[in-house]
Design an enzyme around this catalytic site. Structure first.
Site, PDB file in Angstrom:
ATOM      1  N   SER A   1     -53.414 -41.238 -41.825  1.00  0.00           N
ATOM      2  CA  SER A   1     -52.369 -41.788 -41.242  1.00  0.00           C
ATOM      3  C   SER A   1     -50.927 -40.831 -41.777  1.00  0.00           C
ATOM      4  O   SER A   1     -50.817 -40.302 -42.690  1.00  0.00           O
ATOM      5  CB  SER A   1     -51.862 -43.330 -42.051  1.00  0.00           C
ATOM      6  OG  SER A   1     -50.646 -43.648 -41.915  1.00  0.00           O
TER       7      SER A   1
ATOM      8  N   GLU B   1     -48.570 -42.061 -43.006  1.00  0.00           N
ATOM      9  CA  GLU B   1     -48.022 -42.633 -44.393  1.00  0.00           C
ATOM     10  C   GLU B   1     -48.581 -41.963 -45.678  1.00  0.00           C
ATOM     11  O   GLU B   1     -47.836 -41.995 -46.742  1.00  0.00           O
ATOM     12  CB  GLU B   1     -48.581 -44.157 -44.694  1.00  0.00           C
ATOM     13  CG  GLU B   1     -47.893 -44.933 -43.671  1.00  0.00           C
ATOM     14  CD  GLU B   1     -46.424 -45.430 -44.246  1.00  0.00           C
ATOM     15  OE1 GLU B   1     -46.139 -45.212 -45.221  1.00  0.00           O
ATOM     16  OE2 GLU B   1     -45.391 -45.654 -43.211  1.00  0.00           O
TER      17      GLU B   1
ATOM     18  N   TYR C   1     -50.673 -48.476 -49.694  1.00  0.00           N
ATOM     19  CA  TYR C   1     -51.417 -48.067 -48.339  1.00  0.00           C
ATOM     20  C   TYR C   1     -51.480 -46.643 -48.225  1.00  0.00           C
ATOM     21  O   TYR C   1     -52.671 -45.927 -47.885  1.00  0.00           O
ATOM     22  CB  TYR C   1     -50.812 -48.619 -47.146  1.00  0.00           C
ATOM     23  CG  TYR C   1     -51.154 -48.199 -45.716  1.00  0.00           C
ATOM     24  CD1 TYR C   1     -52.468 -48.773 -45.251  1.00  0.00           C
ATOM     25  CD2 TYR C   1     -50.717 -47.256 -45.219  1.00  0.00           C
ATOM     26  CE1 TYR C   1     -53.136 -48.216 -44.099  1.00  0.00           C
ATOM     27  CE2 TYR C   1     -51.270 -46.838 -43.634  1.00  0.00           C
ATOM     28  CZ  TYR C   1     -52.335 -47.291 -43.432  1.00  0.00           C
ATOM     29  OH  TYR C   1     -52.855 -46.640 -42.100  1.00  0.00           O
TER      30      TYR C   1
HETATM   31  O1  F7E Z   1     -43.284 -51.135 -39.349  1.00  0.00           O
HETATM   32  C1  F7E Z   1     -39.957 -51.878 -40.237  1.00  0.00           C
HETATM   33  C2  F7E Z   1     -40.554 -51.530 -41.300  1.00  0.00           C
HETATM   34  O2  F7E Z   1     -45.152 -52.636 -39.557  1.00  0.00           O
HETATM   35  C3  F7E Z   1     -42.449 -50.056 -38.726  1.00  0.00           C
HETATM   36  C4  F7E Z   1     -49.300 -49.017 -39.400  1.00  0.00           C
HETATM   37  O3  F7E Z   1     -50.298 -48.837 -38.365  1.00  0.00           O
HETATM   38  O4  F7E Z   1     -48.148 -47.013 -38.729  1.00  0.00           O
HETATM   39  C5  F7E Z   1     -47.980 -48.473 -39.147  1.00  0.00           C
HETATM   40  O5  F7E Z   1     -47.348 -48.755 -40.248  1.00  0.00           O
HETATM   41  C6  F7E Z   1     -41.118 -50.125 -39.344  1.00  0.00           C
HETATM   42  C7  F7E Z   1     -40.871 -50.179 -40.947  1.00  0.00           C
HETATM   43  O6  F7E Z   1     -45.630 -50.114 -39.062  1.00  0.00           O
HETATM   44  C8  F7E Z   1     -39.807 -55.486 -39.570  1.00  0.00           C
HETATM   45  O7  F7E Z   1     -40.156 -51.519 -42.542  1.00  0.00           O
HETATM   46  C9  F7E Z   1     -38.340 -53.864 -39.533  1.00  0.00           C
HETATM   47  O8  F7E Z   1     -40.138 -48.972 -41.191  1.00  0.00           O
HETATM   48  O9  F7E Z   1     -44.777 -51.687 -37.434  1.00  0.00           O
HETATM   49  P1  F7E Z   1     -44.709 -51.681 -38.955  1.00  0.00           P
HETATM   50  P2  F7E Z   1     -45.691 -49.108 -40.035  1.00  0.00           P
HETATM   51  O10 F7E Z   1     -45.280 -49.554 -41.633  1.00  0.00           O
HETATM   52  O11 F7E Z   1     -44.948 -47.913 -39.873  1.00  0.00           O
HETATM   53  C10 F7E Z   1     -48.631 -46.263 -39.756  1.00  0.00           C
HETATM   54  C11 F7E Z   1     -48.669 -44.928 -39.297  1.00  0.00           C
HETATM   55  C12 F7E Z   1     -49.879 -46.678 -40.318  1.00  0.00           C
HETATM   56  O12 F7E Z   1     -50.975 -46.026 -40.472  1.00  0.00           O
HETATM   57  C13 F7E Z   1     -49.942 -48.220 -40.386  1.00  0.00           C
HETATM   58  O13 F7E Z   1     -51.365 -48.660 -40.655  1.00  0.00           O
HETATM   59  O14 F7E Z   1     -40.538 -51.375 -38.792  1.00  0.00           O
HETATM   60  N1  F7E Z   1     -39.506 -53.096 -39.853  1.00  0.00           N
HETATM   61  N2  F7E Z   1     -38.391 -55.102 -39.601  1.00  0.00           N
HETATM   62  C14 F7E Z   1     -40.708 -54.178 -39.816  1.00  0.00           C
HETATM   63  N3  F7E Z   1     -41.677 -54.191 -39.858  1.00  0.00           N
HETATM   64  C15 F7E Z   1     -42.410 -55.221 -39.578  1.00  0.00           C
HETATM   65  N4  F7E Z   1     -43.768 -55.204 -39.663  1.00  0.00           N
HETATM   66  N5  F7E Z   1     -42.031 -56.386 -39.397  1.00  0.00           N
HETATM   67  C16 F7E Z   1     -40.637 -56.531 -39.480  1.00  0.00           C
HETATM   68  O15 F7E Z   1     -39.843 -57.631 -39.196  1.00  0.00           O
END
Ligand code: F7E
Length: 324
Positions: free
Chosen positions: A131, A133, A155
Protein backbone atom coordinates in the site's frame (compact mmCIF):
# COMPACT_ATOMS: atom_id res chain seq x y z
CA UNK A 1 -4.44 -27.67 -18.21
CA UNK A 2 -5.95 -24.53 -16.71
CA UNK A 3 -3.62 -22.39 -14.64
CA UNK A 4 -4.51 -22.28 -10.96
CA UNK A 5 -4.64 -19.18 -8.79
CA UNK A 6 -5.14 -18.98 -5.04
CA UNK A 7 -6.56 -15.72 -3.70
CA UNK A 8 -6.56 -14.62 -0.05
CA UNK A 9 -9.15 -11.93 0.66
CA UNK A 10 -11.28 -13.21 -2.22
CA UNK A 11 -14.52 -11.82 -0.75
CA UNK A 12 -13.20 -8.24 -0.68
CA UNK A 13 -13.45 -5.52 -3.30
CA UNK A 14 -10.14 -6.41 -4.97
CA UNK A 15 -10.68 -10.17 -4.62
CA UNK A 16 -14.00 -10.09 -6.43
CA UNK A 17 -12.70 -8.06 -9.40
CA UNK A 18 -9.54 -10.16 -9.59
CA UNK A 19 -11.58 -13.37 -9.59
CA UNK A 20 -13.66 -12.12 -12.51
CA UNK A 21 -10.50 -11.20 -14.40
CA UNK A 22 -8.86 -14.60 -13.76
CA UNK A 23 -11.99 -16.58 -14.68
CA UNK A 24 -12.12 -14.52 -17.89
CA UNK A 25 -8.58 -15.73 -18.61
CA UNK A 26 -9.64 -19.38 -18.08
CA UNK A 27 -7.90 -19.82 -14.72
CA UNK A 28 -9.15 -22.20 -12.08
CA UNK A 29 -9.61 -19.88 -9.10
CA UNK A 30 -9.35 -20.97 -5.47
CA UNK A 31 -10.28 -18.57 -2.71
CA UNK A 32 -9.38 -18.63 0.94
CA UNK A 33 -12.26 -17.59 3.18
CA UNK A 34 -12.33 -17.15 6.92
CA UNK A 35 -14.78 -19.24 8.86
CA UNK A 36 -16.48 -15.99 9.87
CA UNK A 37 -16.91 -14.65 6.30
CA UNK A 38 -20.47 -14.54 5.14
CA UNK A 39 -20.81 -15.34 1.46
CA UNK A 40 -24.42 -14.36 1.30
CA UNK A 41 -24.72 -10.87 -0.05
CA UNK A 42 -20.93 -10.73 -0.40
CA UNK A 43 -19.32 -9.31 -3.50
CA UNK A 44 -18.71 -12.88 -4.63
CA UNK A 45 -22.35 -13.90 -4.41
CA UNK A 46 -23.13 -13.77 -8.18
CA UNK A 47 -20.21 -16.11 -8.98
CA UNK A 48 -20.89 -18.29 -5.94
CA UNK A 49 -24.52 -18.70 -6.99
CA UNK A 50 -23.67 -19.53 -10.60
CA UNK A 51 -23.69 -23.36 -11.03
CA UNK A 52 -21.52 -23.15 -14.15
CA UNK A 53 -18.80 -21.43 -12.11
CA UNK A 54 -18.84 -22.42 -8.45
CA UNK A 55 -17.50 -25.93 -7.90
CA UNK A 56 -16.33 -26.05 -11.54
CA UNK A 57 -13.87 -23.20 -12.04
CA UNK A 58 -14.18 -21.39 -8.71
CA UNK A 59 -13.55 -23.12 -5.38
CA UNK A 60 -13.60 -21.73 -1.86
CA UNK A 61 -11.62 -23.15 1.06
CA UNK A 62 -11.96 -22.37 4.73
CA UNK A 63 -8.58 -21.35 6.10
CA UNK A 64 -7.06 -18.48 8.00
CA UNK A 65 -3.79 -16.61 8.07
CA UNK A 66 -3.67 -16.94 11.84
CA UNK A 67 -4.20 -20.70 11.57
CA UNK A 68 -1.16 -21.78 9.52
CA UNK A 69 -2.03 -25.48 9.36
CA UNK A 70 -5.23 -24.77 7.47
CA UNK A 71 -3.54 -22.54 4.95
CA UNK A 72 -0.65 -24.95 4.45
CA UNK A 73 -3.16 -27.72 3.74
CA UNK A 74 -4.95 -25.62 1.12
CA UNK A 75 -1.65 -24.74 -0.53
CA UNK A 76 -0.64 -28.42 -0.70
CA UNK A 77 -4.01 -29.52 -2.00
CA UNK A 78 -4.49 -26.81 -4.61
CA UNK A 79 -0.82 -26.51 -5.73
CA UNK A 80 -1.47 -23.11 -7.32
CA UNK A 81 0.69 -21.54 -10.01
CA UNK A 82 0.01 -18.06 -8.65
CA UNK A 83 -0.96 -16.74 -5.22
CA UNK A 84 -2.58 -13.31 -4.80
CA UNK A 85 -2.32 -12.20 -1.19
CA UNK A 86 -4.99 -9.55 -0.66
CA UNK A 87 -6.30 -10.39 2.82
CA UNK A 88 -5.93 -8.08 5.77
CA UNK A 89 -7.54 -5.41 7.93
CA UNK A 90 -7.49 -2.57 5.40
CA UNK A 91 -9.04 0.39 7.21
CA UNK A 92 -6.40 2.94 8.21
CA UNK A 93 -8.58 4.79 10.75
CA UNK A 94 -9.55 1.52 12.42
CA UNK A 95 -5.90 0.47 12.69
CA UNK A 96 -5.42 3.13 15.39
CA UNK A 97 -8.15 1.37 17.43
CA UNK A 98 -7.03 -2.24 16.78
CA UNK A 99 -3.28 -2.03 16.10
CA UNK A 100 -2.40 -5.47 17.45
CA UNK A 101 -4.86 -7.45 15.34
CA UNK A 102 -4.01 -5.27 12.32
CA UNK A 103 -0.33 -6.18 12.68
CA UNK A 104 -1.07 -9.80 13.53
CA UNK A 105 -2.98 -10.31 10.31
CA UNK A 106 -1.28 -7.94 7.88
CA UNK A 107 2.34 -8.22 9.04
CA UNK A 108 2.63 -11.66 10.65
CA UNK A 109 0.03 -13.20 8.33
CA UNK A 110 2.17 -12.27 5.32
CA UNK A 111 5.33 -13.60 6.94
CA UNK A 112 3.58 -16.90 7.69
CA UNK A 113 2.48 -17.19 4.09
CA UNK A 114 6.03 -16.52 2.87
CA UNK A 115 7.34 -19.23 5.19
CA UNK A 116 4.82 -21.71 3.80
CA UNK A 117 5.64 -20.86 0.19
CA UNK A 118 9.34 -21.22 0.85
CA UNK A 119 8.79 -24.80 2.03
CA UNK A 120 6.84 -25.92 -1.05
CA UNK A 121 8.67 -28.11 -3.58
CA UNK A 122 7.70 -25.75 -6.41
CA UNK A 123 6.77 -22.40 -4.88
CA UNK A 124 4.07 -20.51 -6.79
CA UNK A 125 4.48 -16.91 -7.89
CA UNK A 126 3.28 -14.49 -5.21
CA UNK A 127 1.59 -11.11 -5.55
CA UNK A 128 1.40 -9.13 -2.30
CA UNK A 129 -0.98 -6.19 -2.07
CA UNK A 130 1.22 -3.56 -0.44
CA UNK A 131 0.00 0.00 0.00
CA UNK A 132 1.00 3.64 -0.51
CA UNK A 133 0.56 3.89 3.27
CA UNK A 134 4.07 2.39 3.61
CA UNK A 135 5.38 5.82 2.56
CA UNK A 136 3.33 7.81 5.13
CA UNK A 137 5.10 11.17 5.09
CA UNK A 138 7.59 10.61 2.27
CA UNK A 139 10.58 12.82 1.57
CA UNK A 140 9.56 13.24 -2.07
CA UNK A 141 6.49 13.28 -4.30
CA UNK A 142 5.60 11.45 -6.46
CA UNK A 143 6.83 8.22 -4.88
CA UNK A 144 8.33 5.31 -6.78
CA UNK A 145 9.62 1.83 -5.93
CA UNK A 146 12.84 3.29 -4.46
CA UNK A 147 11.15 5.74 -2.06
CA UNK A 148 12.04 4.92 1.60
CA UNK A 149 9.24 3.68 3.86
CA UNK A 150 8.00 6.12 6.52
CA UNK A 151 4.55 4.97 7.72
CA UNK A 152 2.49 7.14 10.08
CA UNK A 153 -0.18 4.68 11.25
CA UNK A 154 -0.31 1.05 12.46
CA UNK A 155 -1.74 -0.13 9.14
CA UNK A 156 1.12 1.47 7.18
CA UNK A 157 3.69 0.04 9.60
CA UNK A 158 2.22 -3.47 9.21
CA UNK A 159 2.23 -3.15 5.40
CA UNK A 160 5.82 -1.83 5.46
CA UNK A 161 6.92 -4.90 7.46
CA UNK A 162 5.10 -7.23 5.06
CA UNK A 163 6.47 -5.50 1.95
CA UNK A 164 10.02 -5.63 3.30
CA UNK A 165 9.62 -9.33 4.08
CA UNK A 166 8.47 -9.94 0.50
CA UNK A 167 11.67 -8.23 -0.69
CA UNK A 168 13.78 -10.31 1.71
CA UNK A 169 12.22 -13.61 0.59
CA UNK A 170 12.68 -12.61 -3.04
CA UNK A 171 16.37 -11.91 -2.49
CA UNK A 172 17.31 -14.47 0.14
CA UNK A 173 15.08 -17.40 -0.80
CA UNK A 174 14.69 -16.67 -4.52
CA UNK A 175 10.88 -16.63 -4.40
CA UNK A 176 9.09 -15.04 -7.34
CA UNK A 177 7.40 -12.48 -5.09
CA UNK A 178 6.07 -9.06 -6.08
CA UNK A 179 4.86 -6.10 -4.03
CA UNK A 180 2.20 -4.09 -5.82
CA UNK A 181 2.37 -0.73 -4.06
CA UNK A 182 -1.28 0.13 -4.48
CA UNK A 183 -2.58 3.68 -4.12
CA UNK A 184 -6.25 4.21 -3.26
CA UNK A 185 -8.48 2.24 -5.59
CA UNK A 186 -12.24 2.42 -5.50
CA UNK A 187 -15.38 1.08 -7.14
CA UNK A 188 -19.08 0.58 -6.42
CA UNK A 189 -17.94 -2.50 -4.42
CA UNK A 190 -15.78 -0.46 -2.02
CA UNK A 191 -16.53 -0.97 1.68
CA UNK A 192 -19.00 1.56 3.02
CA UNK A 193 -16.63 3.02 5.61
CA UNK A 194 -14.09 4.24 3.03
CA UNK A 195 -14.51 7.87 2.13
CA UNK A 196 -15.39 7.67 -1.60
CA UNK A 197 -18.13 5.08 -1.10
CA UNK A 198 -19.42 6.90 1.98
CA UNK A 199 -19.74 10.15 0.01
CA UNK A 200 -21.24 8.60 -3.15
CA UNK A 201 -23.76 6.60 -1.09
CA UNK A 202 -24.75 9.68 0.87
CA UNK A 203 -25.16 11.87 -2.23
CA UNK A 204 -27.50 9.25 -3.75
CA UNK A 205 -29.43 8.78 -0.49
CA UNK A 206 -29.88 12.54 -0.06
CA UNK A 207 -31.10 12.74 -3.66
CA UNK A 208 -33.64 9.97 -2.91
CA UNK A 209 -34.68 11.75 0.28
CA UNK A 210 -33.65 8.96 2.67
CA UNK A 211 -30.76 10.89 4.28
CA UNK A 212 -30.32 14.58 4.98
CA UNK A 213 -26.72 15.17 5.93
CA UNK A 214 -23.24 13.76 5.54
CA UNK A 215 -20.66 13.92 8.35
CA UNK A 216 -17.03 13.80 7.33
CA UNK A 217 -13.56 14.18 8.83
CA UNK A 218 -10.78 16.14 7.16
CA UNK A 219 -12.05 17.13 3.70
CA UNK A 220 -8.75 18.82 2.79
CA UNK A 221 -6.98 15.41 2.85
CA UNK A 222 -5.67 14.48 -0.60
CA UNK A 223 -5.22 11.10 -2.21
CA UNK A 224 -4.27 9.47 -5.51
CA UNK A 225 -7.47 7.64 -6.52
CA UNK A 226 -8.12 5.13 -9.33
CA UNK A 227 -10.58 2.41 -10.35
CA UNK A 228 -10.06 -1.07 -8.84
CA UNK A 229 -10.56 -2.80 -12.17
CA UNK A 230 -7.36 -1.19 -13.44
CA UNK A 231 -5.44 -2.20 -10.31
CA UNK A 232 -6.37 -5.90 -10.43
CA UNK A 233 -5.15 -5.99 -14.02
CA UNK A 234 -1.83 -4.64 -12.73
CA UNK A 235 -1.71 -7.47 -10.17
CA UNK A 236 -2.10 -10.09 -12.85
CA UNK A 237 0.36 -8.44 -15.27
CA UNK A 238 3.02 -8.24 -12.57
CA UNK A 239 3.03 -12.04 -12.21
CA UNK A 240 3.23 -12.64 -15.98
CA UNK A 241 6.56 -10.80 -16.38
CA UNK A 242 9.71 -12.92 -16.58
CA UNK A 243 11.28 -11.41 -13.46
CA UNK A 244 9.85 -10.42 -10.09
CA UNK A 245 10.10 -6.82 -8.93
CA UNK A 246 7.94 -4.26 -7.13
CA UNK A 247 5.58 -1.90 -8.92
CA UNK A 248 3.77 1.30 -7.98
CA UNK A 249 0.16 1.22 -9.21
CA UNK A 250 -1.24 4.74 -9.09
CA UNK A 251 -2.94 7.38 -11.21
CA UNK A 252 -0.27 9.98 -10.48
CA UNK A 253 -2.93 12.64 -9.79
CA UNK A 254 -3.95 14.08 -6.41
CA UNK A 255 -7.51 15.04 -5.48
CA UNK A 256 -8.97 16.16 -2.16
CA UNK A 257 -11.86 14.60 -0.26
CA UNK A 258 -13.59 17.92 -1.02
CA UNK A 259 -13.20 17.17 -4.76
CA UNK A 260 -14.95 13.82 -4.18
CA UNK A 261 -17.79 15.63 -2.40
CA UNK A 262 -18.24 18.18 -5.19
CA UNK A 263 -18.07 15.60 -8.00
CA UNK A 264 -20.54 13.23 -6.29
CA UNK A 265 -23.07 15.92 -5.39
CA UNK A 266 -22.83 17.42 -8.86
CA UNK A 267 -23.60 13.98 -10.35
CA UNK A 268 -26.98 14.04 -8.61
CA UNK A 269 -27.61 17.79 -9.05
CA UNK A 270 -27.34 18.77 -5.40
CA UNK A 271 -25.59 21.62 -3.60
CA UNK A 272 -23.17 19.96 -1.15
CA UNK A 273 -23.12 23.10 1.05
CA UNK A 274 -26.63 22.31 2.26
CA UNK A 275 -25.72 18.80 3.44
CA UNK A 276 -22.04 18.27 4.36
CA UNK A 277 -20.71 18.94 7.87
CA UNK A 278 -17.42 18.25 9.56
CA UNK A 279 -17.37 15.87 12.52
CA UNK A 280 -14.34 15.38 14.76
CA UNK A 281 -15.16 11.67 15.17
CA UNK A 282 -13.94 11.03 11.64
CA UNK A 283 -10.62 12.89 12.08
CA UNK A 284 -7.50 10.73 12.39
CA UNK A 285 -4.67 11.20 14.91
CA UNK A 286 -2.22 11.54 12.00
CA UNK A 287 -2.65 11.94 8.25
CA UNK A 288 -0.14 10.92 5.60
CA UNK A 289 1.05 13.69 3.32
CA UNK A 290 1.42 13.96 -0.45
CA UNK A 291 0.79 10.30 -1.22
CA UNK A 292 0.92 10.42 -4.99
CA UNK A 293 2.47 7.65 -7.03
CA UNK A 294 4.78 7.55 -10.03
CA UNK A 295 3.61 4.49 -12.01
CA UNK A 296 6.24 4.81 -14.75
CA UNK A 297 7.86 1.43 -14.07
CA UNK A 298 4.48 -0.33 -14.36
CA UNK A 299 3.80 1.59 -17.56
CA UNK A 300 7.21 0.86 -19.08
CA UNK A 301 7.59 -2.81 -18.05
CA UNK A 302 3.97 -4.02 -18.00
CA UNK A 303 2.24 -1.57 -20.34
CA UNK A 304 -0.10 -0.69 -17.43
CA UNK A 305 -2.04 2.55 -16.96
CA UNK A 306 -4.80 3.76 -14.68
CA UNK A 307 -7.33 4.23 -17.44
CA UNK A 308 -10.33 5.61 -15.51
CA UNK A 309 -10.37 9.36 -14.72
CA UNK A 310 -11.21 10.64 -11.24
CA UNK A 311 -14.41 12.29 -12.52
CA UNK A 312 -15.62 9.12 -14.26
CA UNK A 313 -14.81 7.04 -11.18
CA UNK A 314 -16.74 9.20 -8.69
CA UNK A 315 -19.60 9.93 -11.05
CA UNK A 316 -19.91 6.21 -11.89
CA UNK A 317 -19.88 5.23 -8.21
CA UNK A 318 -22.58 7.79 -7.40
CA UNK A 319 -24.85 6.76 -10.27
CA UNK A 320 -24.39 3.08 -9.32
CA UNK A 321 -25.68 3.96 -5.83
CA UNK A 322 -28.67 5.68 -7.32
CA UNK A 323 -29.50 2.62 -9.40
CA UNK A 324 -28.73 0.05 -6.70
O1 F7E B 1 -9.67 7.73 3.60
C1 F7E B 1 -10.25 11.15 4.83
C2 F7E B 1 -9.31 10.24 5.60
O2 F7E B 1 -10.57 5.61 4.54
C3 F7E B 1 -9.20 8.63 2.61
C4 F7E B 1 -7.34 1.85 2.06
O3 F7E B 1 -7.67 1.12 0.90
O4 F7E B 1 -6.16 3.47 0.75
C5 F7E B 1 -7.18 3.32 1.72
O5 F7E B 1 -6.87 4.03 2.90
C6 F7E B 1 -9.01 10.00 3.20
C7 F7E B 1 -8.23 10.02 4.54
O6 F7E B 1 -8.83 5.54 2.69
C8 F7E B 1 -13.55 10.72 6.22
O7 F7E B 1 -8.86 10.88 6.78
C9 F7E B 1 -12.28 12.38 5.65
O8 F7E B 1 -7.35 11.12 4.54
O9 F7E B 1 -11.11 6.21 2.15
P1 F7E B 1 -10.14 6.23 3.26
P2 F7E B 1 -7.30 5.55 3.16
O10 F7E B 1 -7.15 5.81 4.61
O11 F7E B 1 -6.53 6.46 2.24
C10 F7E B 1 -4.87 2.97 1.14
C11 F7E B 1 -3.93 3.12 -0.02
C12 F7E B 1 -4.91 1.61 1.72
O12 F7E B 1 -3.99 0.81 1.56
C13 F7E B 1 -6.04 1.31 2.63
O13 F7E B 1 -6.20 -0.09 2.82
O14 F7E B 1 -10.30 10.54 3.54
N1 F7E B 1 -11.60 11.23 5.38
N2 F7E B 1 -13.47 12.09 6.18
C14 F7E B 1 -12.37 10.18 5.71
N3 F7E B 1 -12.15 8.85 5.61
C15 F7E B 1 -13.16 8.01 6.02
N4 F7E B 1 -12.98 6.69 5.90
N5 F7E B 1 -14.34 8.50 6.55
C16 F7E B 1 -14.59 9.84 6.66
O15 F7E B 1 -15.64 10.26 7.12
Amino acid sequence: MARKALVTGITGQDGSYLTELLLGKAYEVHGVVRRTSSLERSRLQPLYADPTTYGKRLFLHYADLDDPTTLRRVLMKVAPDEVYHLAGQSHVGLSFEIPESTCEMTAMGTLRLLEMLRDLPTPPRLFHAASSEIFGRPANAPQNEETPFNPVNPYGAAKAFAAQMVRIYREAHRLFAVNGILYNHESPRRGENFVTRKICRAAAAIRRGTQSELLLGDTSARRDWGHTQDYVLGMWLSLQHETAQDYVFASGVLHSVQDVVETAFQAVDLDWRAHVRQDARFMRPAEPLQLVGDPSRARRVLGWTASTSFEDLIRGMTLAELEG
